[in-house]
Write a protein that holds these residues in place. Structure first.
Motif, PDB file in Angstrom:
ATOM      1  N   LEU A 201       0.824  -1.199   0.000  1.00  0.00           N
ATOM      2  CA  LEU A 201       0.000   0.000   0.000  1.00  0.00           C
ATOM      3  C   LEU A 201       0.863   1.256   0.000  1.00  0.00           C
ATOM      4  O   LEU A 201       0.374   2.354  -0.265  1.00  0.00           O
ATOM      5  N   GLU A 202       2.140   1.069   0.310  1.00  0.00           N
ATOM      6  CA  GLU A 202       3.097   2.161   0.214  1.00  0.00           C
ATOM      7  C   GLU A 202       4.334   1.653  -0.508  1.00  0.00           C
ATOM      8  O   GLU A 202       4.799   0.550  -0.234  1.00  0.00           O
ATOM      9  N   GLY A 203       4.851   2.435  -1.418  1.00  0.00           N
ATOM     10  CA  GLY A 203       6.026   2.028  -2.181  1.00  0.00           C
ATOM     11  C   GLY A 203       6.214   2.968  -3.347  1.00  0.00           C
ATOM     12  O   GLY A 203       5.643   4.062  -3.408  1.00  0.00           O
ATOM     13  N   ASP A 204       7.009   2.553  -4.308  1.00  0.00           N
ATOM     14  CA  ASP A 204       7.242   3.368  -5.504  1.00  0.00           C
ATOM     15  C   ASP A 204       6.114   3.170  -6.505  1.00  0.00           C
ATOM     16  O   ASP A 204       5.682   2.034  -6.753  1.00  0.00           O
ATOM     17  N   ASN A 205       5.655   4.253  -7.068  1.00  0.00           N
ATOM     18  CA  ASN A 205       4.597   4.214  -8.072  1.00  0.00           C
ATOM     19  C   ASN A 205       5.030   3.293  -9.219  1.00  0.00           C
ATOM     20  O   ASN A 205       6.045   3.522  -9.869  1.00  0.00           O
ATOM     21  N   ILE A 240       0.457   0.513  -6.548  1.00  0.00           N
ATOM     22  CA  ILE A 240      -0.450   0.862  -7.646  1.00  0.00           C
ATOM     23  C   ILE A 240      -1.311   2.037  -7.178  1.00  0.00           C
ATOM     24  O   ILE A 240      -2.146   1.868  -6.283  1.00  0.00           O
ATOM     25  N   PRO A 241      -1.120   3.221  -7.717  1.00  0.00           N
ATOM     26  CA  PRO A 241      -1.836   4.398  -7.205  1.00  0.00           C
ATOM     27  C   PRO A 241      -3.298   4.402  -7.626  1.00  0.00           C
ATOM     28  O   PRO A 241      -3.681   3.841  -8.653  1.00  0.00           O
ATOM     29  N   SER A 242      -4.098   5.035  -6.803  1.00  0.00           N
ATOM     30  CA  SER A 242      -5.499   5.256  -7.149  1.00  0.00           C
ATOM     31  C   SER A 242      -5.620   6.538  -7.977  1.00  0.00           C
ATOM     32  O   SER A 242      -4.921   7.520  -7.716  1.00  0.00           O
ATOM     33  N   PHE A 243      -6.508   6.525  -8.939  1.00  0.00           N
ATOM     34  CA  PHE A 243      -6.764   7.720  -9.745  1.00  0.00           C
ATOM     35  C   PHE A 243      -8.126   8.337  -9.412  1.00  0.00           C
ATOM     36  O   PHE A 243      -8.613   9.205 -10.138  1.00  0.00           O
ATOM     37  N   SER A 244      -8.721   7.882  -8.313  1.00  0.00           N
ATOM     38  CA  SER A 244     -10.020   8.410  -7.913  1.00  0.00           C
ATOM     39  C   SER A 244      -9.897   9.872  -7.496  1.00  0.00           C
ATOM     40  O   SER A 244      -8.942  10.266  -6.822  1.00  0.00           O
ATOM     41  N   LEU A 245     -10.865  10.689  -7.879  1.00  0.00           N
ATOM     42  CA  LEU A 245     -10.905  12.103  -7.497  1.00  0.00           C
ATOM     43  C   LEU A 245     -11.689  12.318  -6.198  1.00  0.00           C
ATOM     44  O   LEU A 245     -11.731  13.423  -5.667  1.00  0.00           O
ATOM     45  N   ALA A 250     -11.928   3.192  -2.420  1.00  0.00           N
ATOM     46  CA  ALA A 250     -11.505   1.860  -1.966  1.00  0.00           C
ATOM     47  C   ALA A 250     -10.087   1.916  -1.414  1.00  0.00           C
ATOM     48  O   ALA A 250      -9.214   2.595  -1.964  1.00  0.00           O
ATOM     49  N   GLU A 251      -9.864   1.201  -0.310  1.00  0.00           N
ATOM     50  CA  GLU A 251      -8.544   1.219   0.329  1.00  0.00           C
ATOM     51  C   GLU A 251      -7.513   0.410  -0.446  1.00  0.00           C
ATOM     52  O   GLU A 251      -6.317   0.693  -0.384  1.00  0.00           O
ATOM     53  N   SER A 252      -7.975  -0.619  -1.151  1.00  0.00           N
ATOM     54  CA  SER A 252      -7.036  -1.486  -1.854  1.00  0.00           C
ATOM     55  C   SER A 252      -7.752  -2.195  -2.986  1.00  0.00           C
ATOM     56  O   SER A 252      -8.976  -2.120  -3.114  1.00  0.00           O
ATOM     57  N   LEU A 253      -6.975  -2.912  -3.793  1.00  0.00           N
ATOM     58  CA  LEU A 253      -7.518  -3.694  -4.899  1.00  0.00           C
ATOM     59  C   LEU A 253      -7.584  -5.167  -4.518  1.00  0.00           C
ATOM     60  O   LEU A 253      -6.778  -5.649  -3.712  1.00  0.00           O
ATOM     61  N   ASN A 254      -8.516  -5.884  -5.113  1.00  0.00           N
ATOM     62  CA  ASN A 254      -8.505  -7.339  -5.016  1.00  0.00           C
ATOM     63  C   ASN A 254      -7.173  -7.861  -5.541  1.00  0.00           C
ATOM     64  O   ASN A 254      -6.627  -7.320  -6.509  1.00  0.00           O
ATOM     65  N   VAL A 255      -6.629  -8.910  -4.917  1.00  0.00           N
ATOM     66  CA  VAL A 255      -5.284  -9.372  -5.264  1.00  0.00           C
ATOM     67  C   VAL A 255      -5.174  -9.816  -6.718  1.00  0.00           C
ATOM     68  O   VAL A 255      -4.134  -9.618  -7.361  1.00  0.00           O
ATOM     69  N   SER A 256      -6.227 -10.411  -7.267  1.00  0.00           N
ATOM     70  CA  SER A 256      -6.142 -10.844  -8.663  1.00  0.00           C
ATOM     71  C   SER A 256      -6.150  -9.641  -9.611  1.00  0.00           C
ATOM     72  O   SER A 256      -5.457  -9.644 -10.630  1.00  0.00           O
ATOM     73  N   ALA A 258      -4.948  -6.630  -8.775  1.00  0.00           N
ATOM     74  CA  ALA A 258      -3.608  -6.055  -8.609  1.00  0.00           C
ATOM     75  C   ALA A 258      -2.566  -6.863  -9.367  1.00  0.00           C
ATOM     76  O   ALA A 258      -1.625  -6.297  -9.946  1.00  0.00           O
ATOM     77  N   THR A 259      -2.730  -8.175  -9.388  1.00  0.00           N
ATOM     78  CA  THR A 259      -1.804  -9.037 -10.127  1.00  0.00           C
ATOM     79  C   THR A 259      -1.866  -8.735 -11.622  1.00  0.00           C
ATOM     80  O   THR A 259      -0.838  -8.639 -12.294  1.00  0.00           O
ATOM     81  N   ALA A 260      -3.071  -8.579 -12.139  1.00  0.00           N
ATOM     82  CA  ALA A 260      -3.228  -8.293 -13.571  1.00  0.00           C
ATOM     83  C   ALA A 260      -2.567  -6.965 -13.939  1.00  0.00           C
ATOM     84  O   ALA A 260      -1.866  -6.869 -14.961  1.00  0.00           O
TER      85      ALA A 260
END
Length: 272
Positions: A201-205, A240-245, A250-256, A258-260
């Motif tokens: 949830l934190e790291g390099d874009n 993986i950054p969110s582009f929501s305005l 959502a706090e995070s993505l489903n793992v599948s 995020a994998t894609a």
């Protein structure tokens, strides 16, 4: 696909599924019975057709009369393996809300240990619990040409019916191997000397980070993410950054999902 002509007596002579066979197929929904018998269930016309064209060994095919008659060459070649299964009986053994006309009981293949090199992309899964997520990730690997998927010991079972179904036949083309994930990361690094990536949830874009053509990427558990023991072995954290305005999203993505996204970005860079 099947060239031989239908034996006209096949439909009348094919054995009808028994109560014992219904019980046996249902027992394979449990991991302990799959492991003891070294058998698993694959359901659906697409998956069964792919199995028939593969080197996998099929123990039995449970199918409706209509499906049997639409595959005449198979009926002649595998008469002793085909069990006629009426719709009501198929509903009792199916794992689907709408049962398929065909289901196969298949011998488990041996799992293939990955051979690491500097050119390929490898995916590691840290305790993915949901078999549907695992099957979807196998399908994602197949789509992006990733042939080696390394699962930690705590991951969902490859041969769970939900995993097989969600993979949509991709399990036939992706090598899934279970091992201590930290050991496999060390094996990879000792062979290639390359970095190991993980999603956090934190790291390099991920869209702004330089990515290699080959590498080892770790995806974490649905709720807990990547465990601290594995995190210590990761050299590059990706986000993986969110582009929501909206200020609330959502706090995070489903793992599948995020994998894609992660696999797509690695492979996109690779093909530039």
């Amino acid at each position: 696909m099947f060239s031989a002509r239908l034996n006209p007596t096949f439909a009348q002579n094919s054995p009808m599924i028994s109560k014992a066979q219904i019980s046996f197929v249902n027992s394979l929904k449990l991991k302990k019975h799959r492991q003891s018998g070294k058998l698993f269930v694959a359901e659906g016309e697409k998956i069964v057709n792919e199995l028939l064209a593969s080197p996998m060994q099929i123990a039995y095919i449970m199918a409706s009369r209509a499906w049997i008659e639409s595959h005449p060459g198979l009926a002649n070649q595998h008469l002793s393996k085909i069990v006629e299964t009426p719709e009501a009986a198929m509903a009792k053994i199916s794992s689907l809300s709408t049962p398929s006309p065909v289901l196969a009981v298949v011998h488990m293949p041996g799992l293939v240990k990955p051979v690491y090199n500097a050119q390929d992309l490898y995916l590691g899964l840290d305790e993915i619990q949901d078999p549907g997520n695992l099957g979807t990730i196998i399908r994602i690997c197949d789509w992006f040409g990733i042939t080696n998927l390394i699962c930690s010991i705590g991951c969902a079972d490859l041969f769970n019916p939900k995993t097989i179904q969600a993979s949509m036949g991709a399990f036939l083309r992706v090598h899934v191997f279970y091992s201590q994930l930290d050991d496999e990361i060390e094996n990879y690094r000792s062979v290639t000397g390359h970095a190991v990536y993980g999603t956090f949830l934190e790291g390099d874009n991920i869209y702004e980070t330089e990515l290699p053509s080959g590498g080892f990427v770790v995806m974490g558990n649905e709720g807990k993410g990547i465990n601290p023991q594995i995190e210590q072995r990761i050299t590059h954290k990706l986000y993986i950054p969110s582009f929501s305005l909206s200020p609330v999203h959502a706090e995070s993505l489903n793992v599948s999902v995020a994998t894609a996204i992660t696999c797509s970005e690695f492979m996109r860079r690779r093909r530039k």
